[in-house]
Design a protein around this motif. Sequence first.
Motif, PDB file in Angstrom:
ATOM      1  N   ALA A   1      45.571 -31.902  45.462  1.00 37.48           N
ATOM      2  CA  ALA A   1      46.889 -32.525  45.497  1.00 37.48           C
ATOM      3  C   ALA A   1      47.744 -31.869  46.580  1.00 37.48           C
ATOM      4  N   GLY A   2      48.901 -32.416  46.837  1.00 36.18           N
ATOM      5  CA  GLY A   2      49.684 -32.047  48.016  1.00 36.18           C
ATOM      6  C   GLY A   2      50.455 -30.767  47.858  1.00 36.18           C
ATOM      7  N   ILE A  32      38.194 -30.561  52.501  1.00 33.58           N
ATOM      8  CA  ILE A  32      38.394 -31.807  51.745  1.00 33.58           C
ATOM      9  C   ILE A  32      38.331 -31.461  50.264  1.00 33.58           C
ATOM     10  N   ASP A  33      39.404 -31.797  49.544  1.00 34.01           N
ATOM     11  CA  ASP A  33      39.579 -31.262  48.191  1.00 34.01           C
ATOM     12  C   ASP A  33      39.324 -32.280  47.079  1.00 34.01           C
ATOM     13  N   ASP A  34      39.131 -31.728  45.920  1.00 30.00           N
ATOM     14  CA  ASP A  34      39.097 -32.394  44.604  1.00 30.00           C
ATOM     15  C   ASP A  34      37.760 -33.096  44.342  1.00 30.00           C
ATOM     16  N   GLY A  35      37.537 -34.284  44.929  1.00 28.80           N
ATOM     17  CA  GLY A  35      36.253 -34.970  44.727  1.00 28.80           C
ATOM     18  C   GLY A  35      36.336 -36.280  43.965  1.00 28.80           C
ATOM     19  N   LEU A  85      39.646 -27.778  35.913  1.00 27.54           N
ATOM     20  CA  LEU A  85      40.532 -28.866  35.484  1.00 27.54           C
ATOM     21  C   LEU A  85      41.749 -29.063  36.382  1.00 27.54           C
ATOM     22  N   HIS A  86      41.787 -28.385  37.531  1.00 28.57           N
ATOM     23  CA  HIS A  86      42.876 -28.591  38.499  1.00 28.57           C
ATOM     24  C   HIS A  86      44.247 -28.374  37.873  1.00 28.57           C
ATOM     25  N   ARG A  87      44.415 -27.276  37.178  1.00 22.54           N
ATOM     26  CA  ARG A  87      45.703 -26.979  36.549  1.00 22.54           C
ATOM     27  C   ARG A  87      46.524 -26.041  37.431  1.00 22.54           C
ATOM     28  N   THR A 169      42.526 -32.389  53.619  1.00 15.73           N
ATOM     29  CA  THR A 169      42.636 -33.757  53.142  1.00 15.73           C
ATOM     30  C   THR A 169      41.902 -33.836  51.809  1.00 15.73           C
ATOM     31  N   HIS A 170      41.781 -35.027  51.266  1.00 16.10           N
ATOM     32  CA  HIS A 170      41.217 -35.169  49.925  1.00 16.10           C
ATOM     33  C   HIS A 170      40.128 -36.227  49.902  1.00 16.10           C
ATOM     34  N   PHE A 171      39.182 -36.063  48.985  1.00 20.42           N
ATOM     35  CA  PHE A 171      38.243 -37.147  48.687  1.00 20.42           C
ATOM     36  C   PHE A 171      39.030 -38.173  47.864  1.00 20.42           C
TER      37      PHE A 171
END
Length: 206
Positions: A1-2, A32-35, A85-87, A169-171
């Motif tokens: 996230a940003g 490239i983050d998250d997925g 869990l991206h907290r 950037t992000h997936f």
Amino acid sequence: AGGFGVNGPRTRGLPPVFTRVPTRDRVVFLTIDDGVDQDPATLRMLRELHVPYTAFLSDDAVDGGWEYFRAAHEQGAALQNHTLLHRYLPGLSRAAQRHEICGMQDTLRRHYGRAATLFRPPYGSYNRDTLEVARSCGIRAVPLWEAEVFPGRVVYRDSDLHPGDLVLTHFQGRAQWNGSMADALRTFLRTVTEKGYAVARLEDYI
Ligand SMILES: [Zn+2]
């Protein structure tokens, strides 16, 4: 996230936190983050363009799509840790942070046979517990970012690119963005090329 992370105080013996790698080479690094988005066209594009990149994966975002990232890994992507869990980690106890970071190390080991050496905290947010826990489960460095790429747009922390900058950037795709992953990658490559940079592999520089 940003959101931009902030370089913390240098903490002796802990993994260094940085947004730029010291180098005189005219290179930047793509992360490239998250997925969340797992479009095969993205991997084709990255392969055809020979763009090195590091993927910071979160178990929650990958959502079982490990084959997709195995394919990315086989074509050269480095797979690194972005928690389970991206907290927001500073809001968690030390034990909960350990679960988020070291649990993701176990997950990466289970799926790819190897844990991460690099860790990026969600939102670029961390505290001392984060760094201590990350070190305890094998993390060597905590790369944040200097610029973030969206389809058609780049947001700079400091108005321009510099040698060694980490670019985020992000997936993601049209479900999350007003544009596609391919649009974001084109924006990145056009910007980098126009400014006279090459894209290097982060793991080769740290
Ligand atoms: Zn993230």
